[in-house]
Design an enzyme around this catalytic site. Structure first.
Site, short mmCIF file in Angstrom:
data_model
loop_
_atom_site.label_atom_id
_atom_site.label_comp_id
_atom_site.label_asym_id
_atom_site.label_seq_id
_atom_site.Cartn_x
_atom_site.Cartn_y
_atom_site.Cartn_z
CG HIS A 246 -0.58 0.17 2.53
ND1 HIS A 246 -0.16 1.40 3.31
CD2 HIS A 246 -0.44 -0.98 3.29
CE1 HIS A 246 -0.12 1.10 4.47
NE2 HIS A 246 0.10 -0.22 4.40
CG ASP B 39 2.43 0.40 7.69
OD1 ASP B 39 2.06 -0.11 6.73
OD2 ASP B 39 1.77 0.70 8.62
CD GLU C 78 -3.56 -1.10 5.37
OE1 GLU C 78 -4.09 -1.85 6.05
OE2 GLU C 78 -2.87 -0.14 5.72
CD GLU C 79 -1.32 2.53 7.60
OE1 GLU C 79 -2.23 2.03 8.39
OE2 GLU C 79 -0.40 1.88 7.41
CG ASP D 178 0.84 -3.76 5.16
OD1 ASP D 178 1.76 -2.88 5.32
OD2 ASP D 178 -0.30 -3.37 5.39
CG HIS E 191 0.72 2.99 12.43
ND1 HIS E 191 -0.48 2.66 12.73
CD2 HIS E 191 1.02 2.35 11.14
CE1 HIS E 191 -0.87 1.95 11.68
NE2 HIS E 191 0.05 1.68 10.78
ZN LIG Z 1 0.59 -1.15 6.36
#
Ligand SMILES: [Zn+2]
Length: 489
Positions: free
Chosen positions: A297, A309, A343-344, A371, A442
């Protein structure tokens, strides 16, 4: 001196080269797999382990483009970049529309303004980061209220409503580091992330005026971990993640007496923007209508630059097309590189694709998504019919030579593949070393330096070998459609 060295070592070099050739060439036939295909898989594996295409693209996505929050100008630039790079390789590129939210973080601040032993005229900072999208802002002057710390949903539910109403609920569920370090990082994540996802609604139900959740992640360098909370039907109170250290501080102080906190979050939802899944096809020679998806993603959270990520997942998929082209290989089915958008927040690109292509699901032969970072891969997770692992054993035997020979069934495919997997498409992801993944996940520390170039090459090897095998194998794969869950209808 130099000549003597060469003449003494040359025979050895020749021998080594010959040995390497023997070791790489497959001579024993395997039922259902042609010797040509198996040898091409080995060629791909070797080429991938010596190739920096993926790393250079990742450096551009992270260093030059930067954070790629859904709906942001950087996400739009990333779409153009991936599309252009795929066109340069000669792939057919289409952009499929995804309507995405544009959530802007704004200011985020928290401080303890009343607690036992407080020195007059002082406060203590609490490190927070807002959860979203969508997020709910505080009033412009912020919220000042007493906190109530709960270690679990059960503990909060057992409190009388009047003990919670009007207060800021702090969920203090600990991320299980020992579980993570034993190779079960996603289990540790899944059990803690429930509080980030469901905590706001639980707090609101009992009259809480805001929700703070202990960050879901491993490293405790007072770094907050952002993320989505109840994306659909969200409860209407502000929510933020606090660092593990600050969650502990609030728990200790509230054991001594009432603690008051001031919270300011000024995040904003701007009008929805148009964005895209990038779809790039390397056409198959015999069954161009059948596709093997290879994906990651493209959007990231805004605090870091989304290297692990999930820039890594995107560039490994891009590298698959590059390697197949570079070796002049010709897959029988179409290899479809997909860079998923959003996606997030909300899995919006995956959902949109699943709906759009539902009628064509029979032509979706298989899908791969990376991912979970760029750590050393040890094999492949398989989601679908039980017999898939047996059918793909010859591919695992090739990957075994670079330490990635495990084939393991799981019922959790890569997130963007869920809508296709439940409709019957077999799904695959590399099994990666995730012992550090949730240290940075994140956070502002998800940056290029967290990716080891050699481990990224290893991931490109696993994904390109598997993708080419799926796109070239002669047998059909068993399919196992599941009932469509409500959230996908
Ligand atoms: Zn991800």
């Amino acid at each position: 001196m130099i000549n003597a060295y060469i003449s003494r070592t040359l025979p050895l070099i020749v021998l080594l080269a010959a040995a390497a050739t023997c070791a790489t060439a497959q001579t024993k036939p395997v039922p259902g797999w042609s010797l040509d295909t198996l040898n091409q898989l080995r060629q791909l594996q070797h080429a991938a382990l010596d190739d920096d295409y993926a790393y250079h693209r990742l450096a551009h996505l992270t260093d030059n483009i930067g954070p790629r929050a859904t709906g942001s100008p950087q996400a739009a630039a990333a779409v153009d970049y991936v599309a252009d790079e795929m066109r340069k390789l000669g792939l057919d590129v289409t952009l499929e529309k995804v309507t995405v939210p544009r959530w802007v973080r704004g200011e985020e601040r928290a401080e303890l303004v009343g607690y036992t032993g407080q020195v007059p005229d002082t406060t203590q900072r609490v490190v927070v980061t807002a959860l979203g999208a969508p997020g709910v802002a505080t009033p412009p002057e912020g919220i000042t209220a007493e906190i109530v710390v709960a270690n679990s949903f059960g503990e909060l539910a057992a409190m009388p409503r009047e003990k919670v109403a009007g207060k800021i609920v702090v969920f203090n569920e600990h991320y299980d580091r020992r579980m993570e370090q034993s190779g079960f990082a996603f289990d540790a994540y899944n059990q803690a992330v429930e509080y980030r996802v469901e905590g706001r609604a639980a707090a609101a139900r009992q009259g809480g005026v805001a929700m703070l959740v202990r960050s879901v992640g491993g490293a405790e360098f007072r770094l907050p971990h952002a993320g989505e909370t109840d994306y659909f039907n969200h409860a209407n109170i502000p929510a933020a993640a606090v660092t593990a250290e600050d969650a502990d501080l609030m728990a200790r102080l509230s054991a001594q007496g009432p603690v008051r906190l001031h919270l300011l979050l000024t995040s904003q939802m701007l009008p929805g923007a148009e964005s895209y899944n990038v779809i790039a096809d390397l056409k198959g020679s015999e069954h161009p209508e059948q596709v093997v998806i290879v994906s990651g993603h493209l959007d990231s959270w805004d605090l870091g630059t989304g290297a692990i990520d999930d820039g890594a997942g995107v560039v490994v998929a891009m590298a698959t097309a590059h390697l197949v082209k570079q070796l002049h290989l010709q897959p029988k089915r179409t290899i479809r590189v997909v860079a998923w958008m959003s996606e997030e927040p909300g899995l919006l690109g995956g959902r949109a694709y699943g709906k759009e292509h539902a009628a064509d699901i029979a032509n979706h032969f298989a899908g791969i998504e990376t991912d979970s970072g760029a750590g050393h891969p040890m094999g492949v997770y398989v989601t679908g019919d039980e017999s898939l692992t047996k059918v793909l054993q010859p591919v695992a035997d090739v990957l075994q030579t670079s330490g990635a020979g495990i084939l393991r069934a799981t019922d959790e495919p890569g997130p963007d593949l869920i809508p296709l997997n439940v409709r019957g498409m077999p799904a695959f992801s590399p099994i990666q070393d995730t012992r550090k993944y949730f240290d940075y996940h994140h956070t502002a520390a998800d940056t290029l330096d967290k990716v080891d170039p050699q481990e990224l090459r290893e991931n490109a090897a696993v994904v390109s070998v598997l993708a080419y095998a799926l796109a070239t194998m002669t047998q059909e794969l068993p399919r196992k459609p599941l009932p469509l869950p409500d959230w996908l209808k």
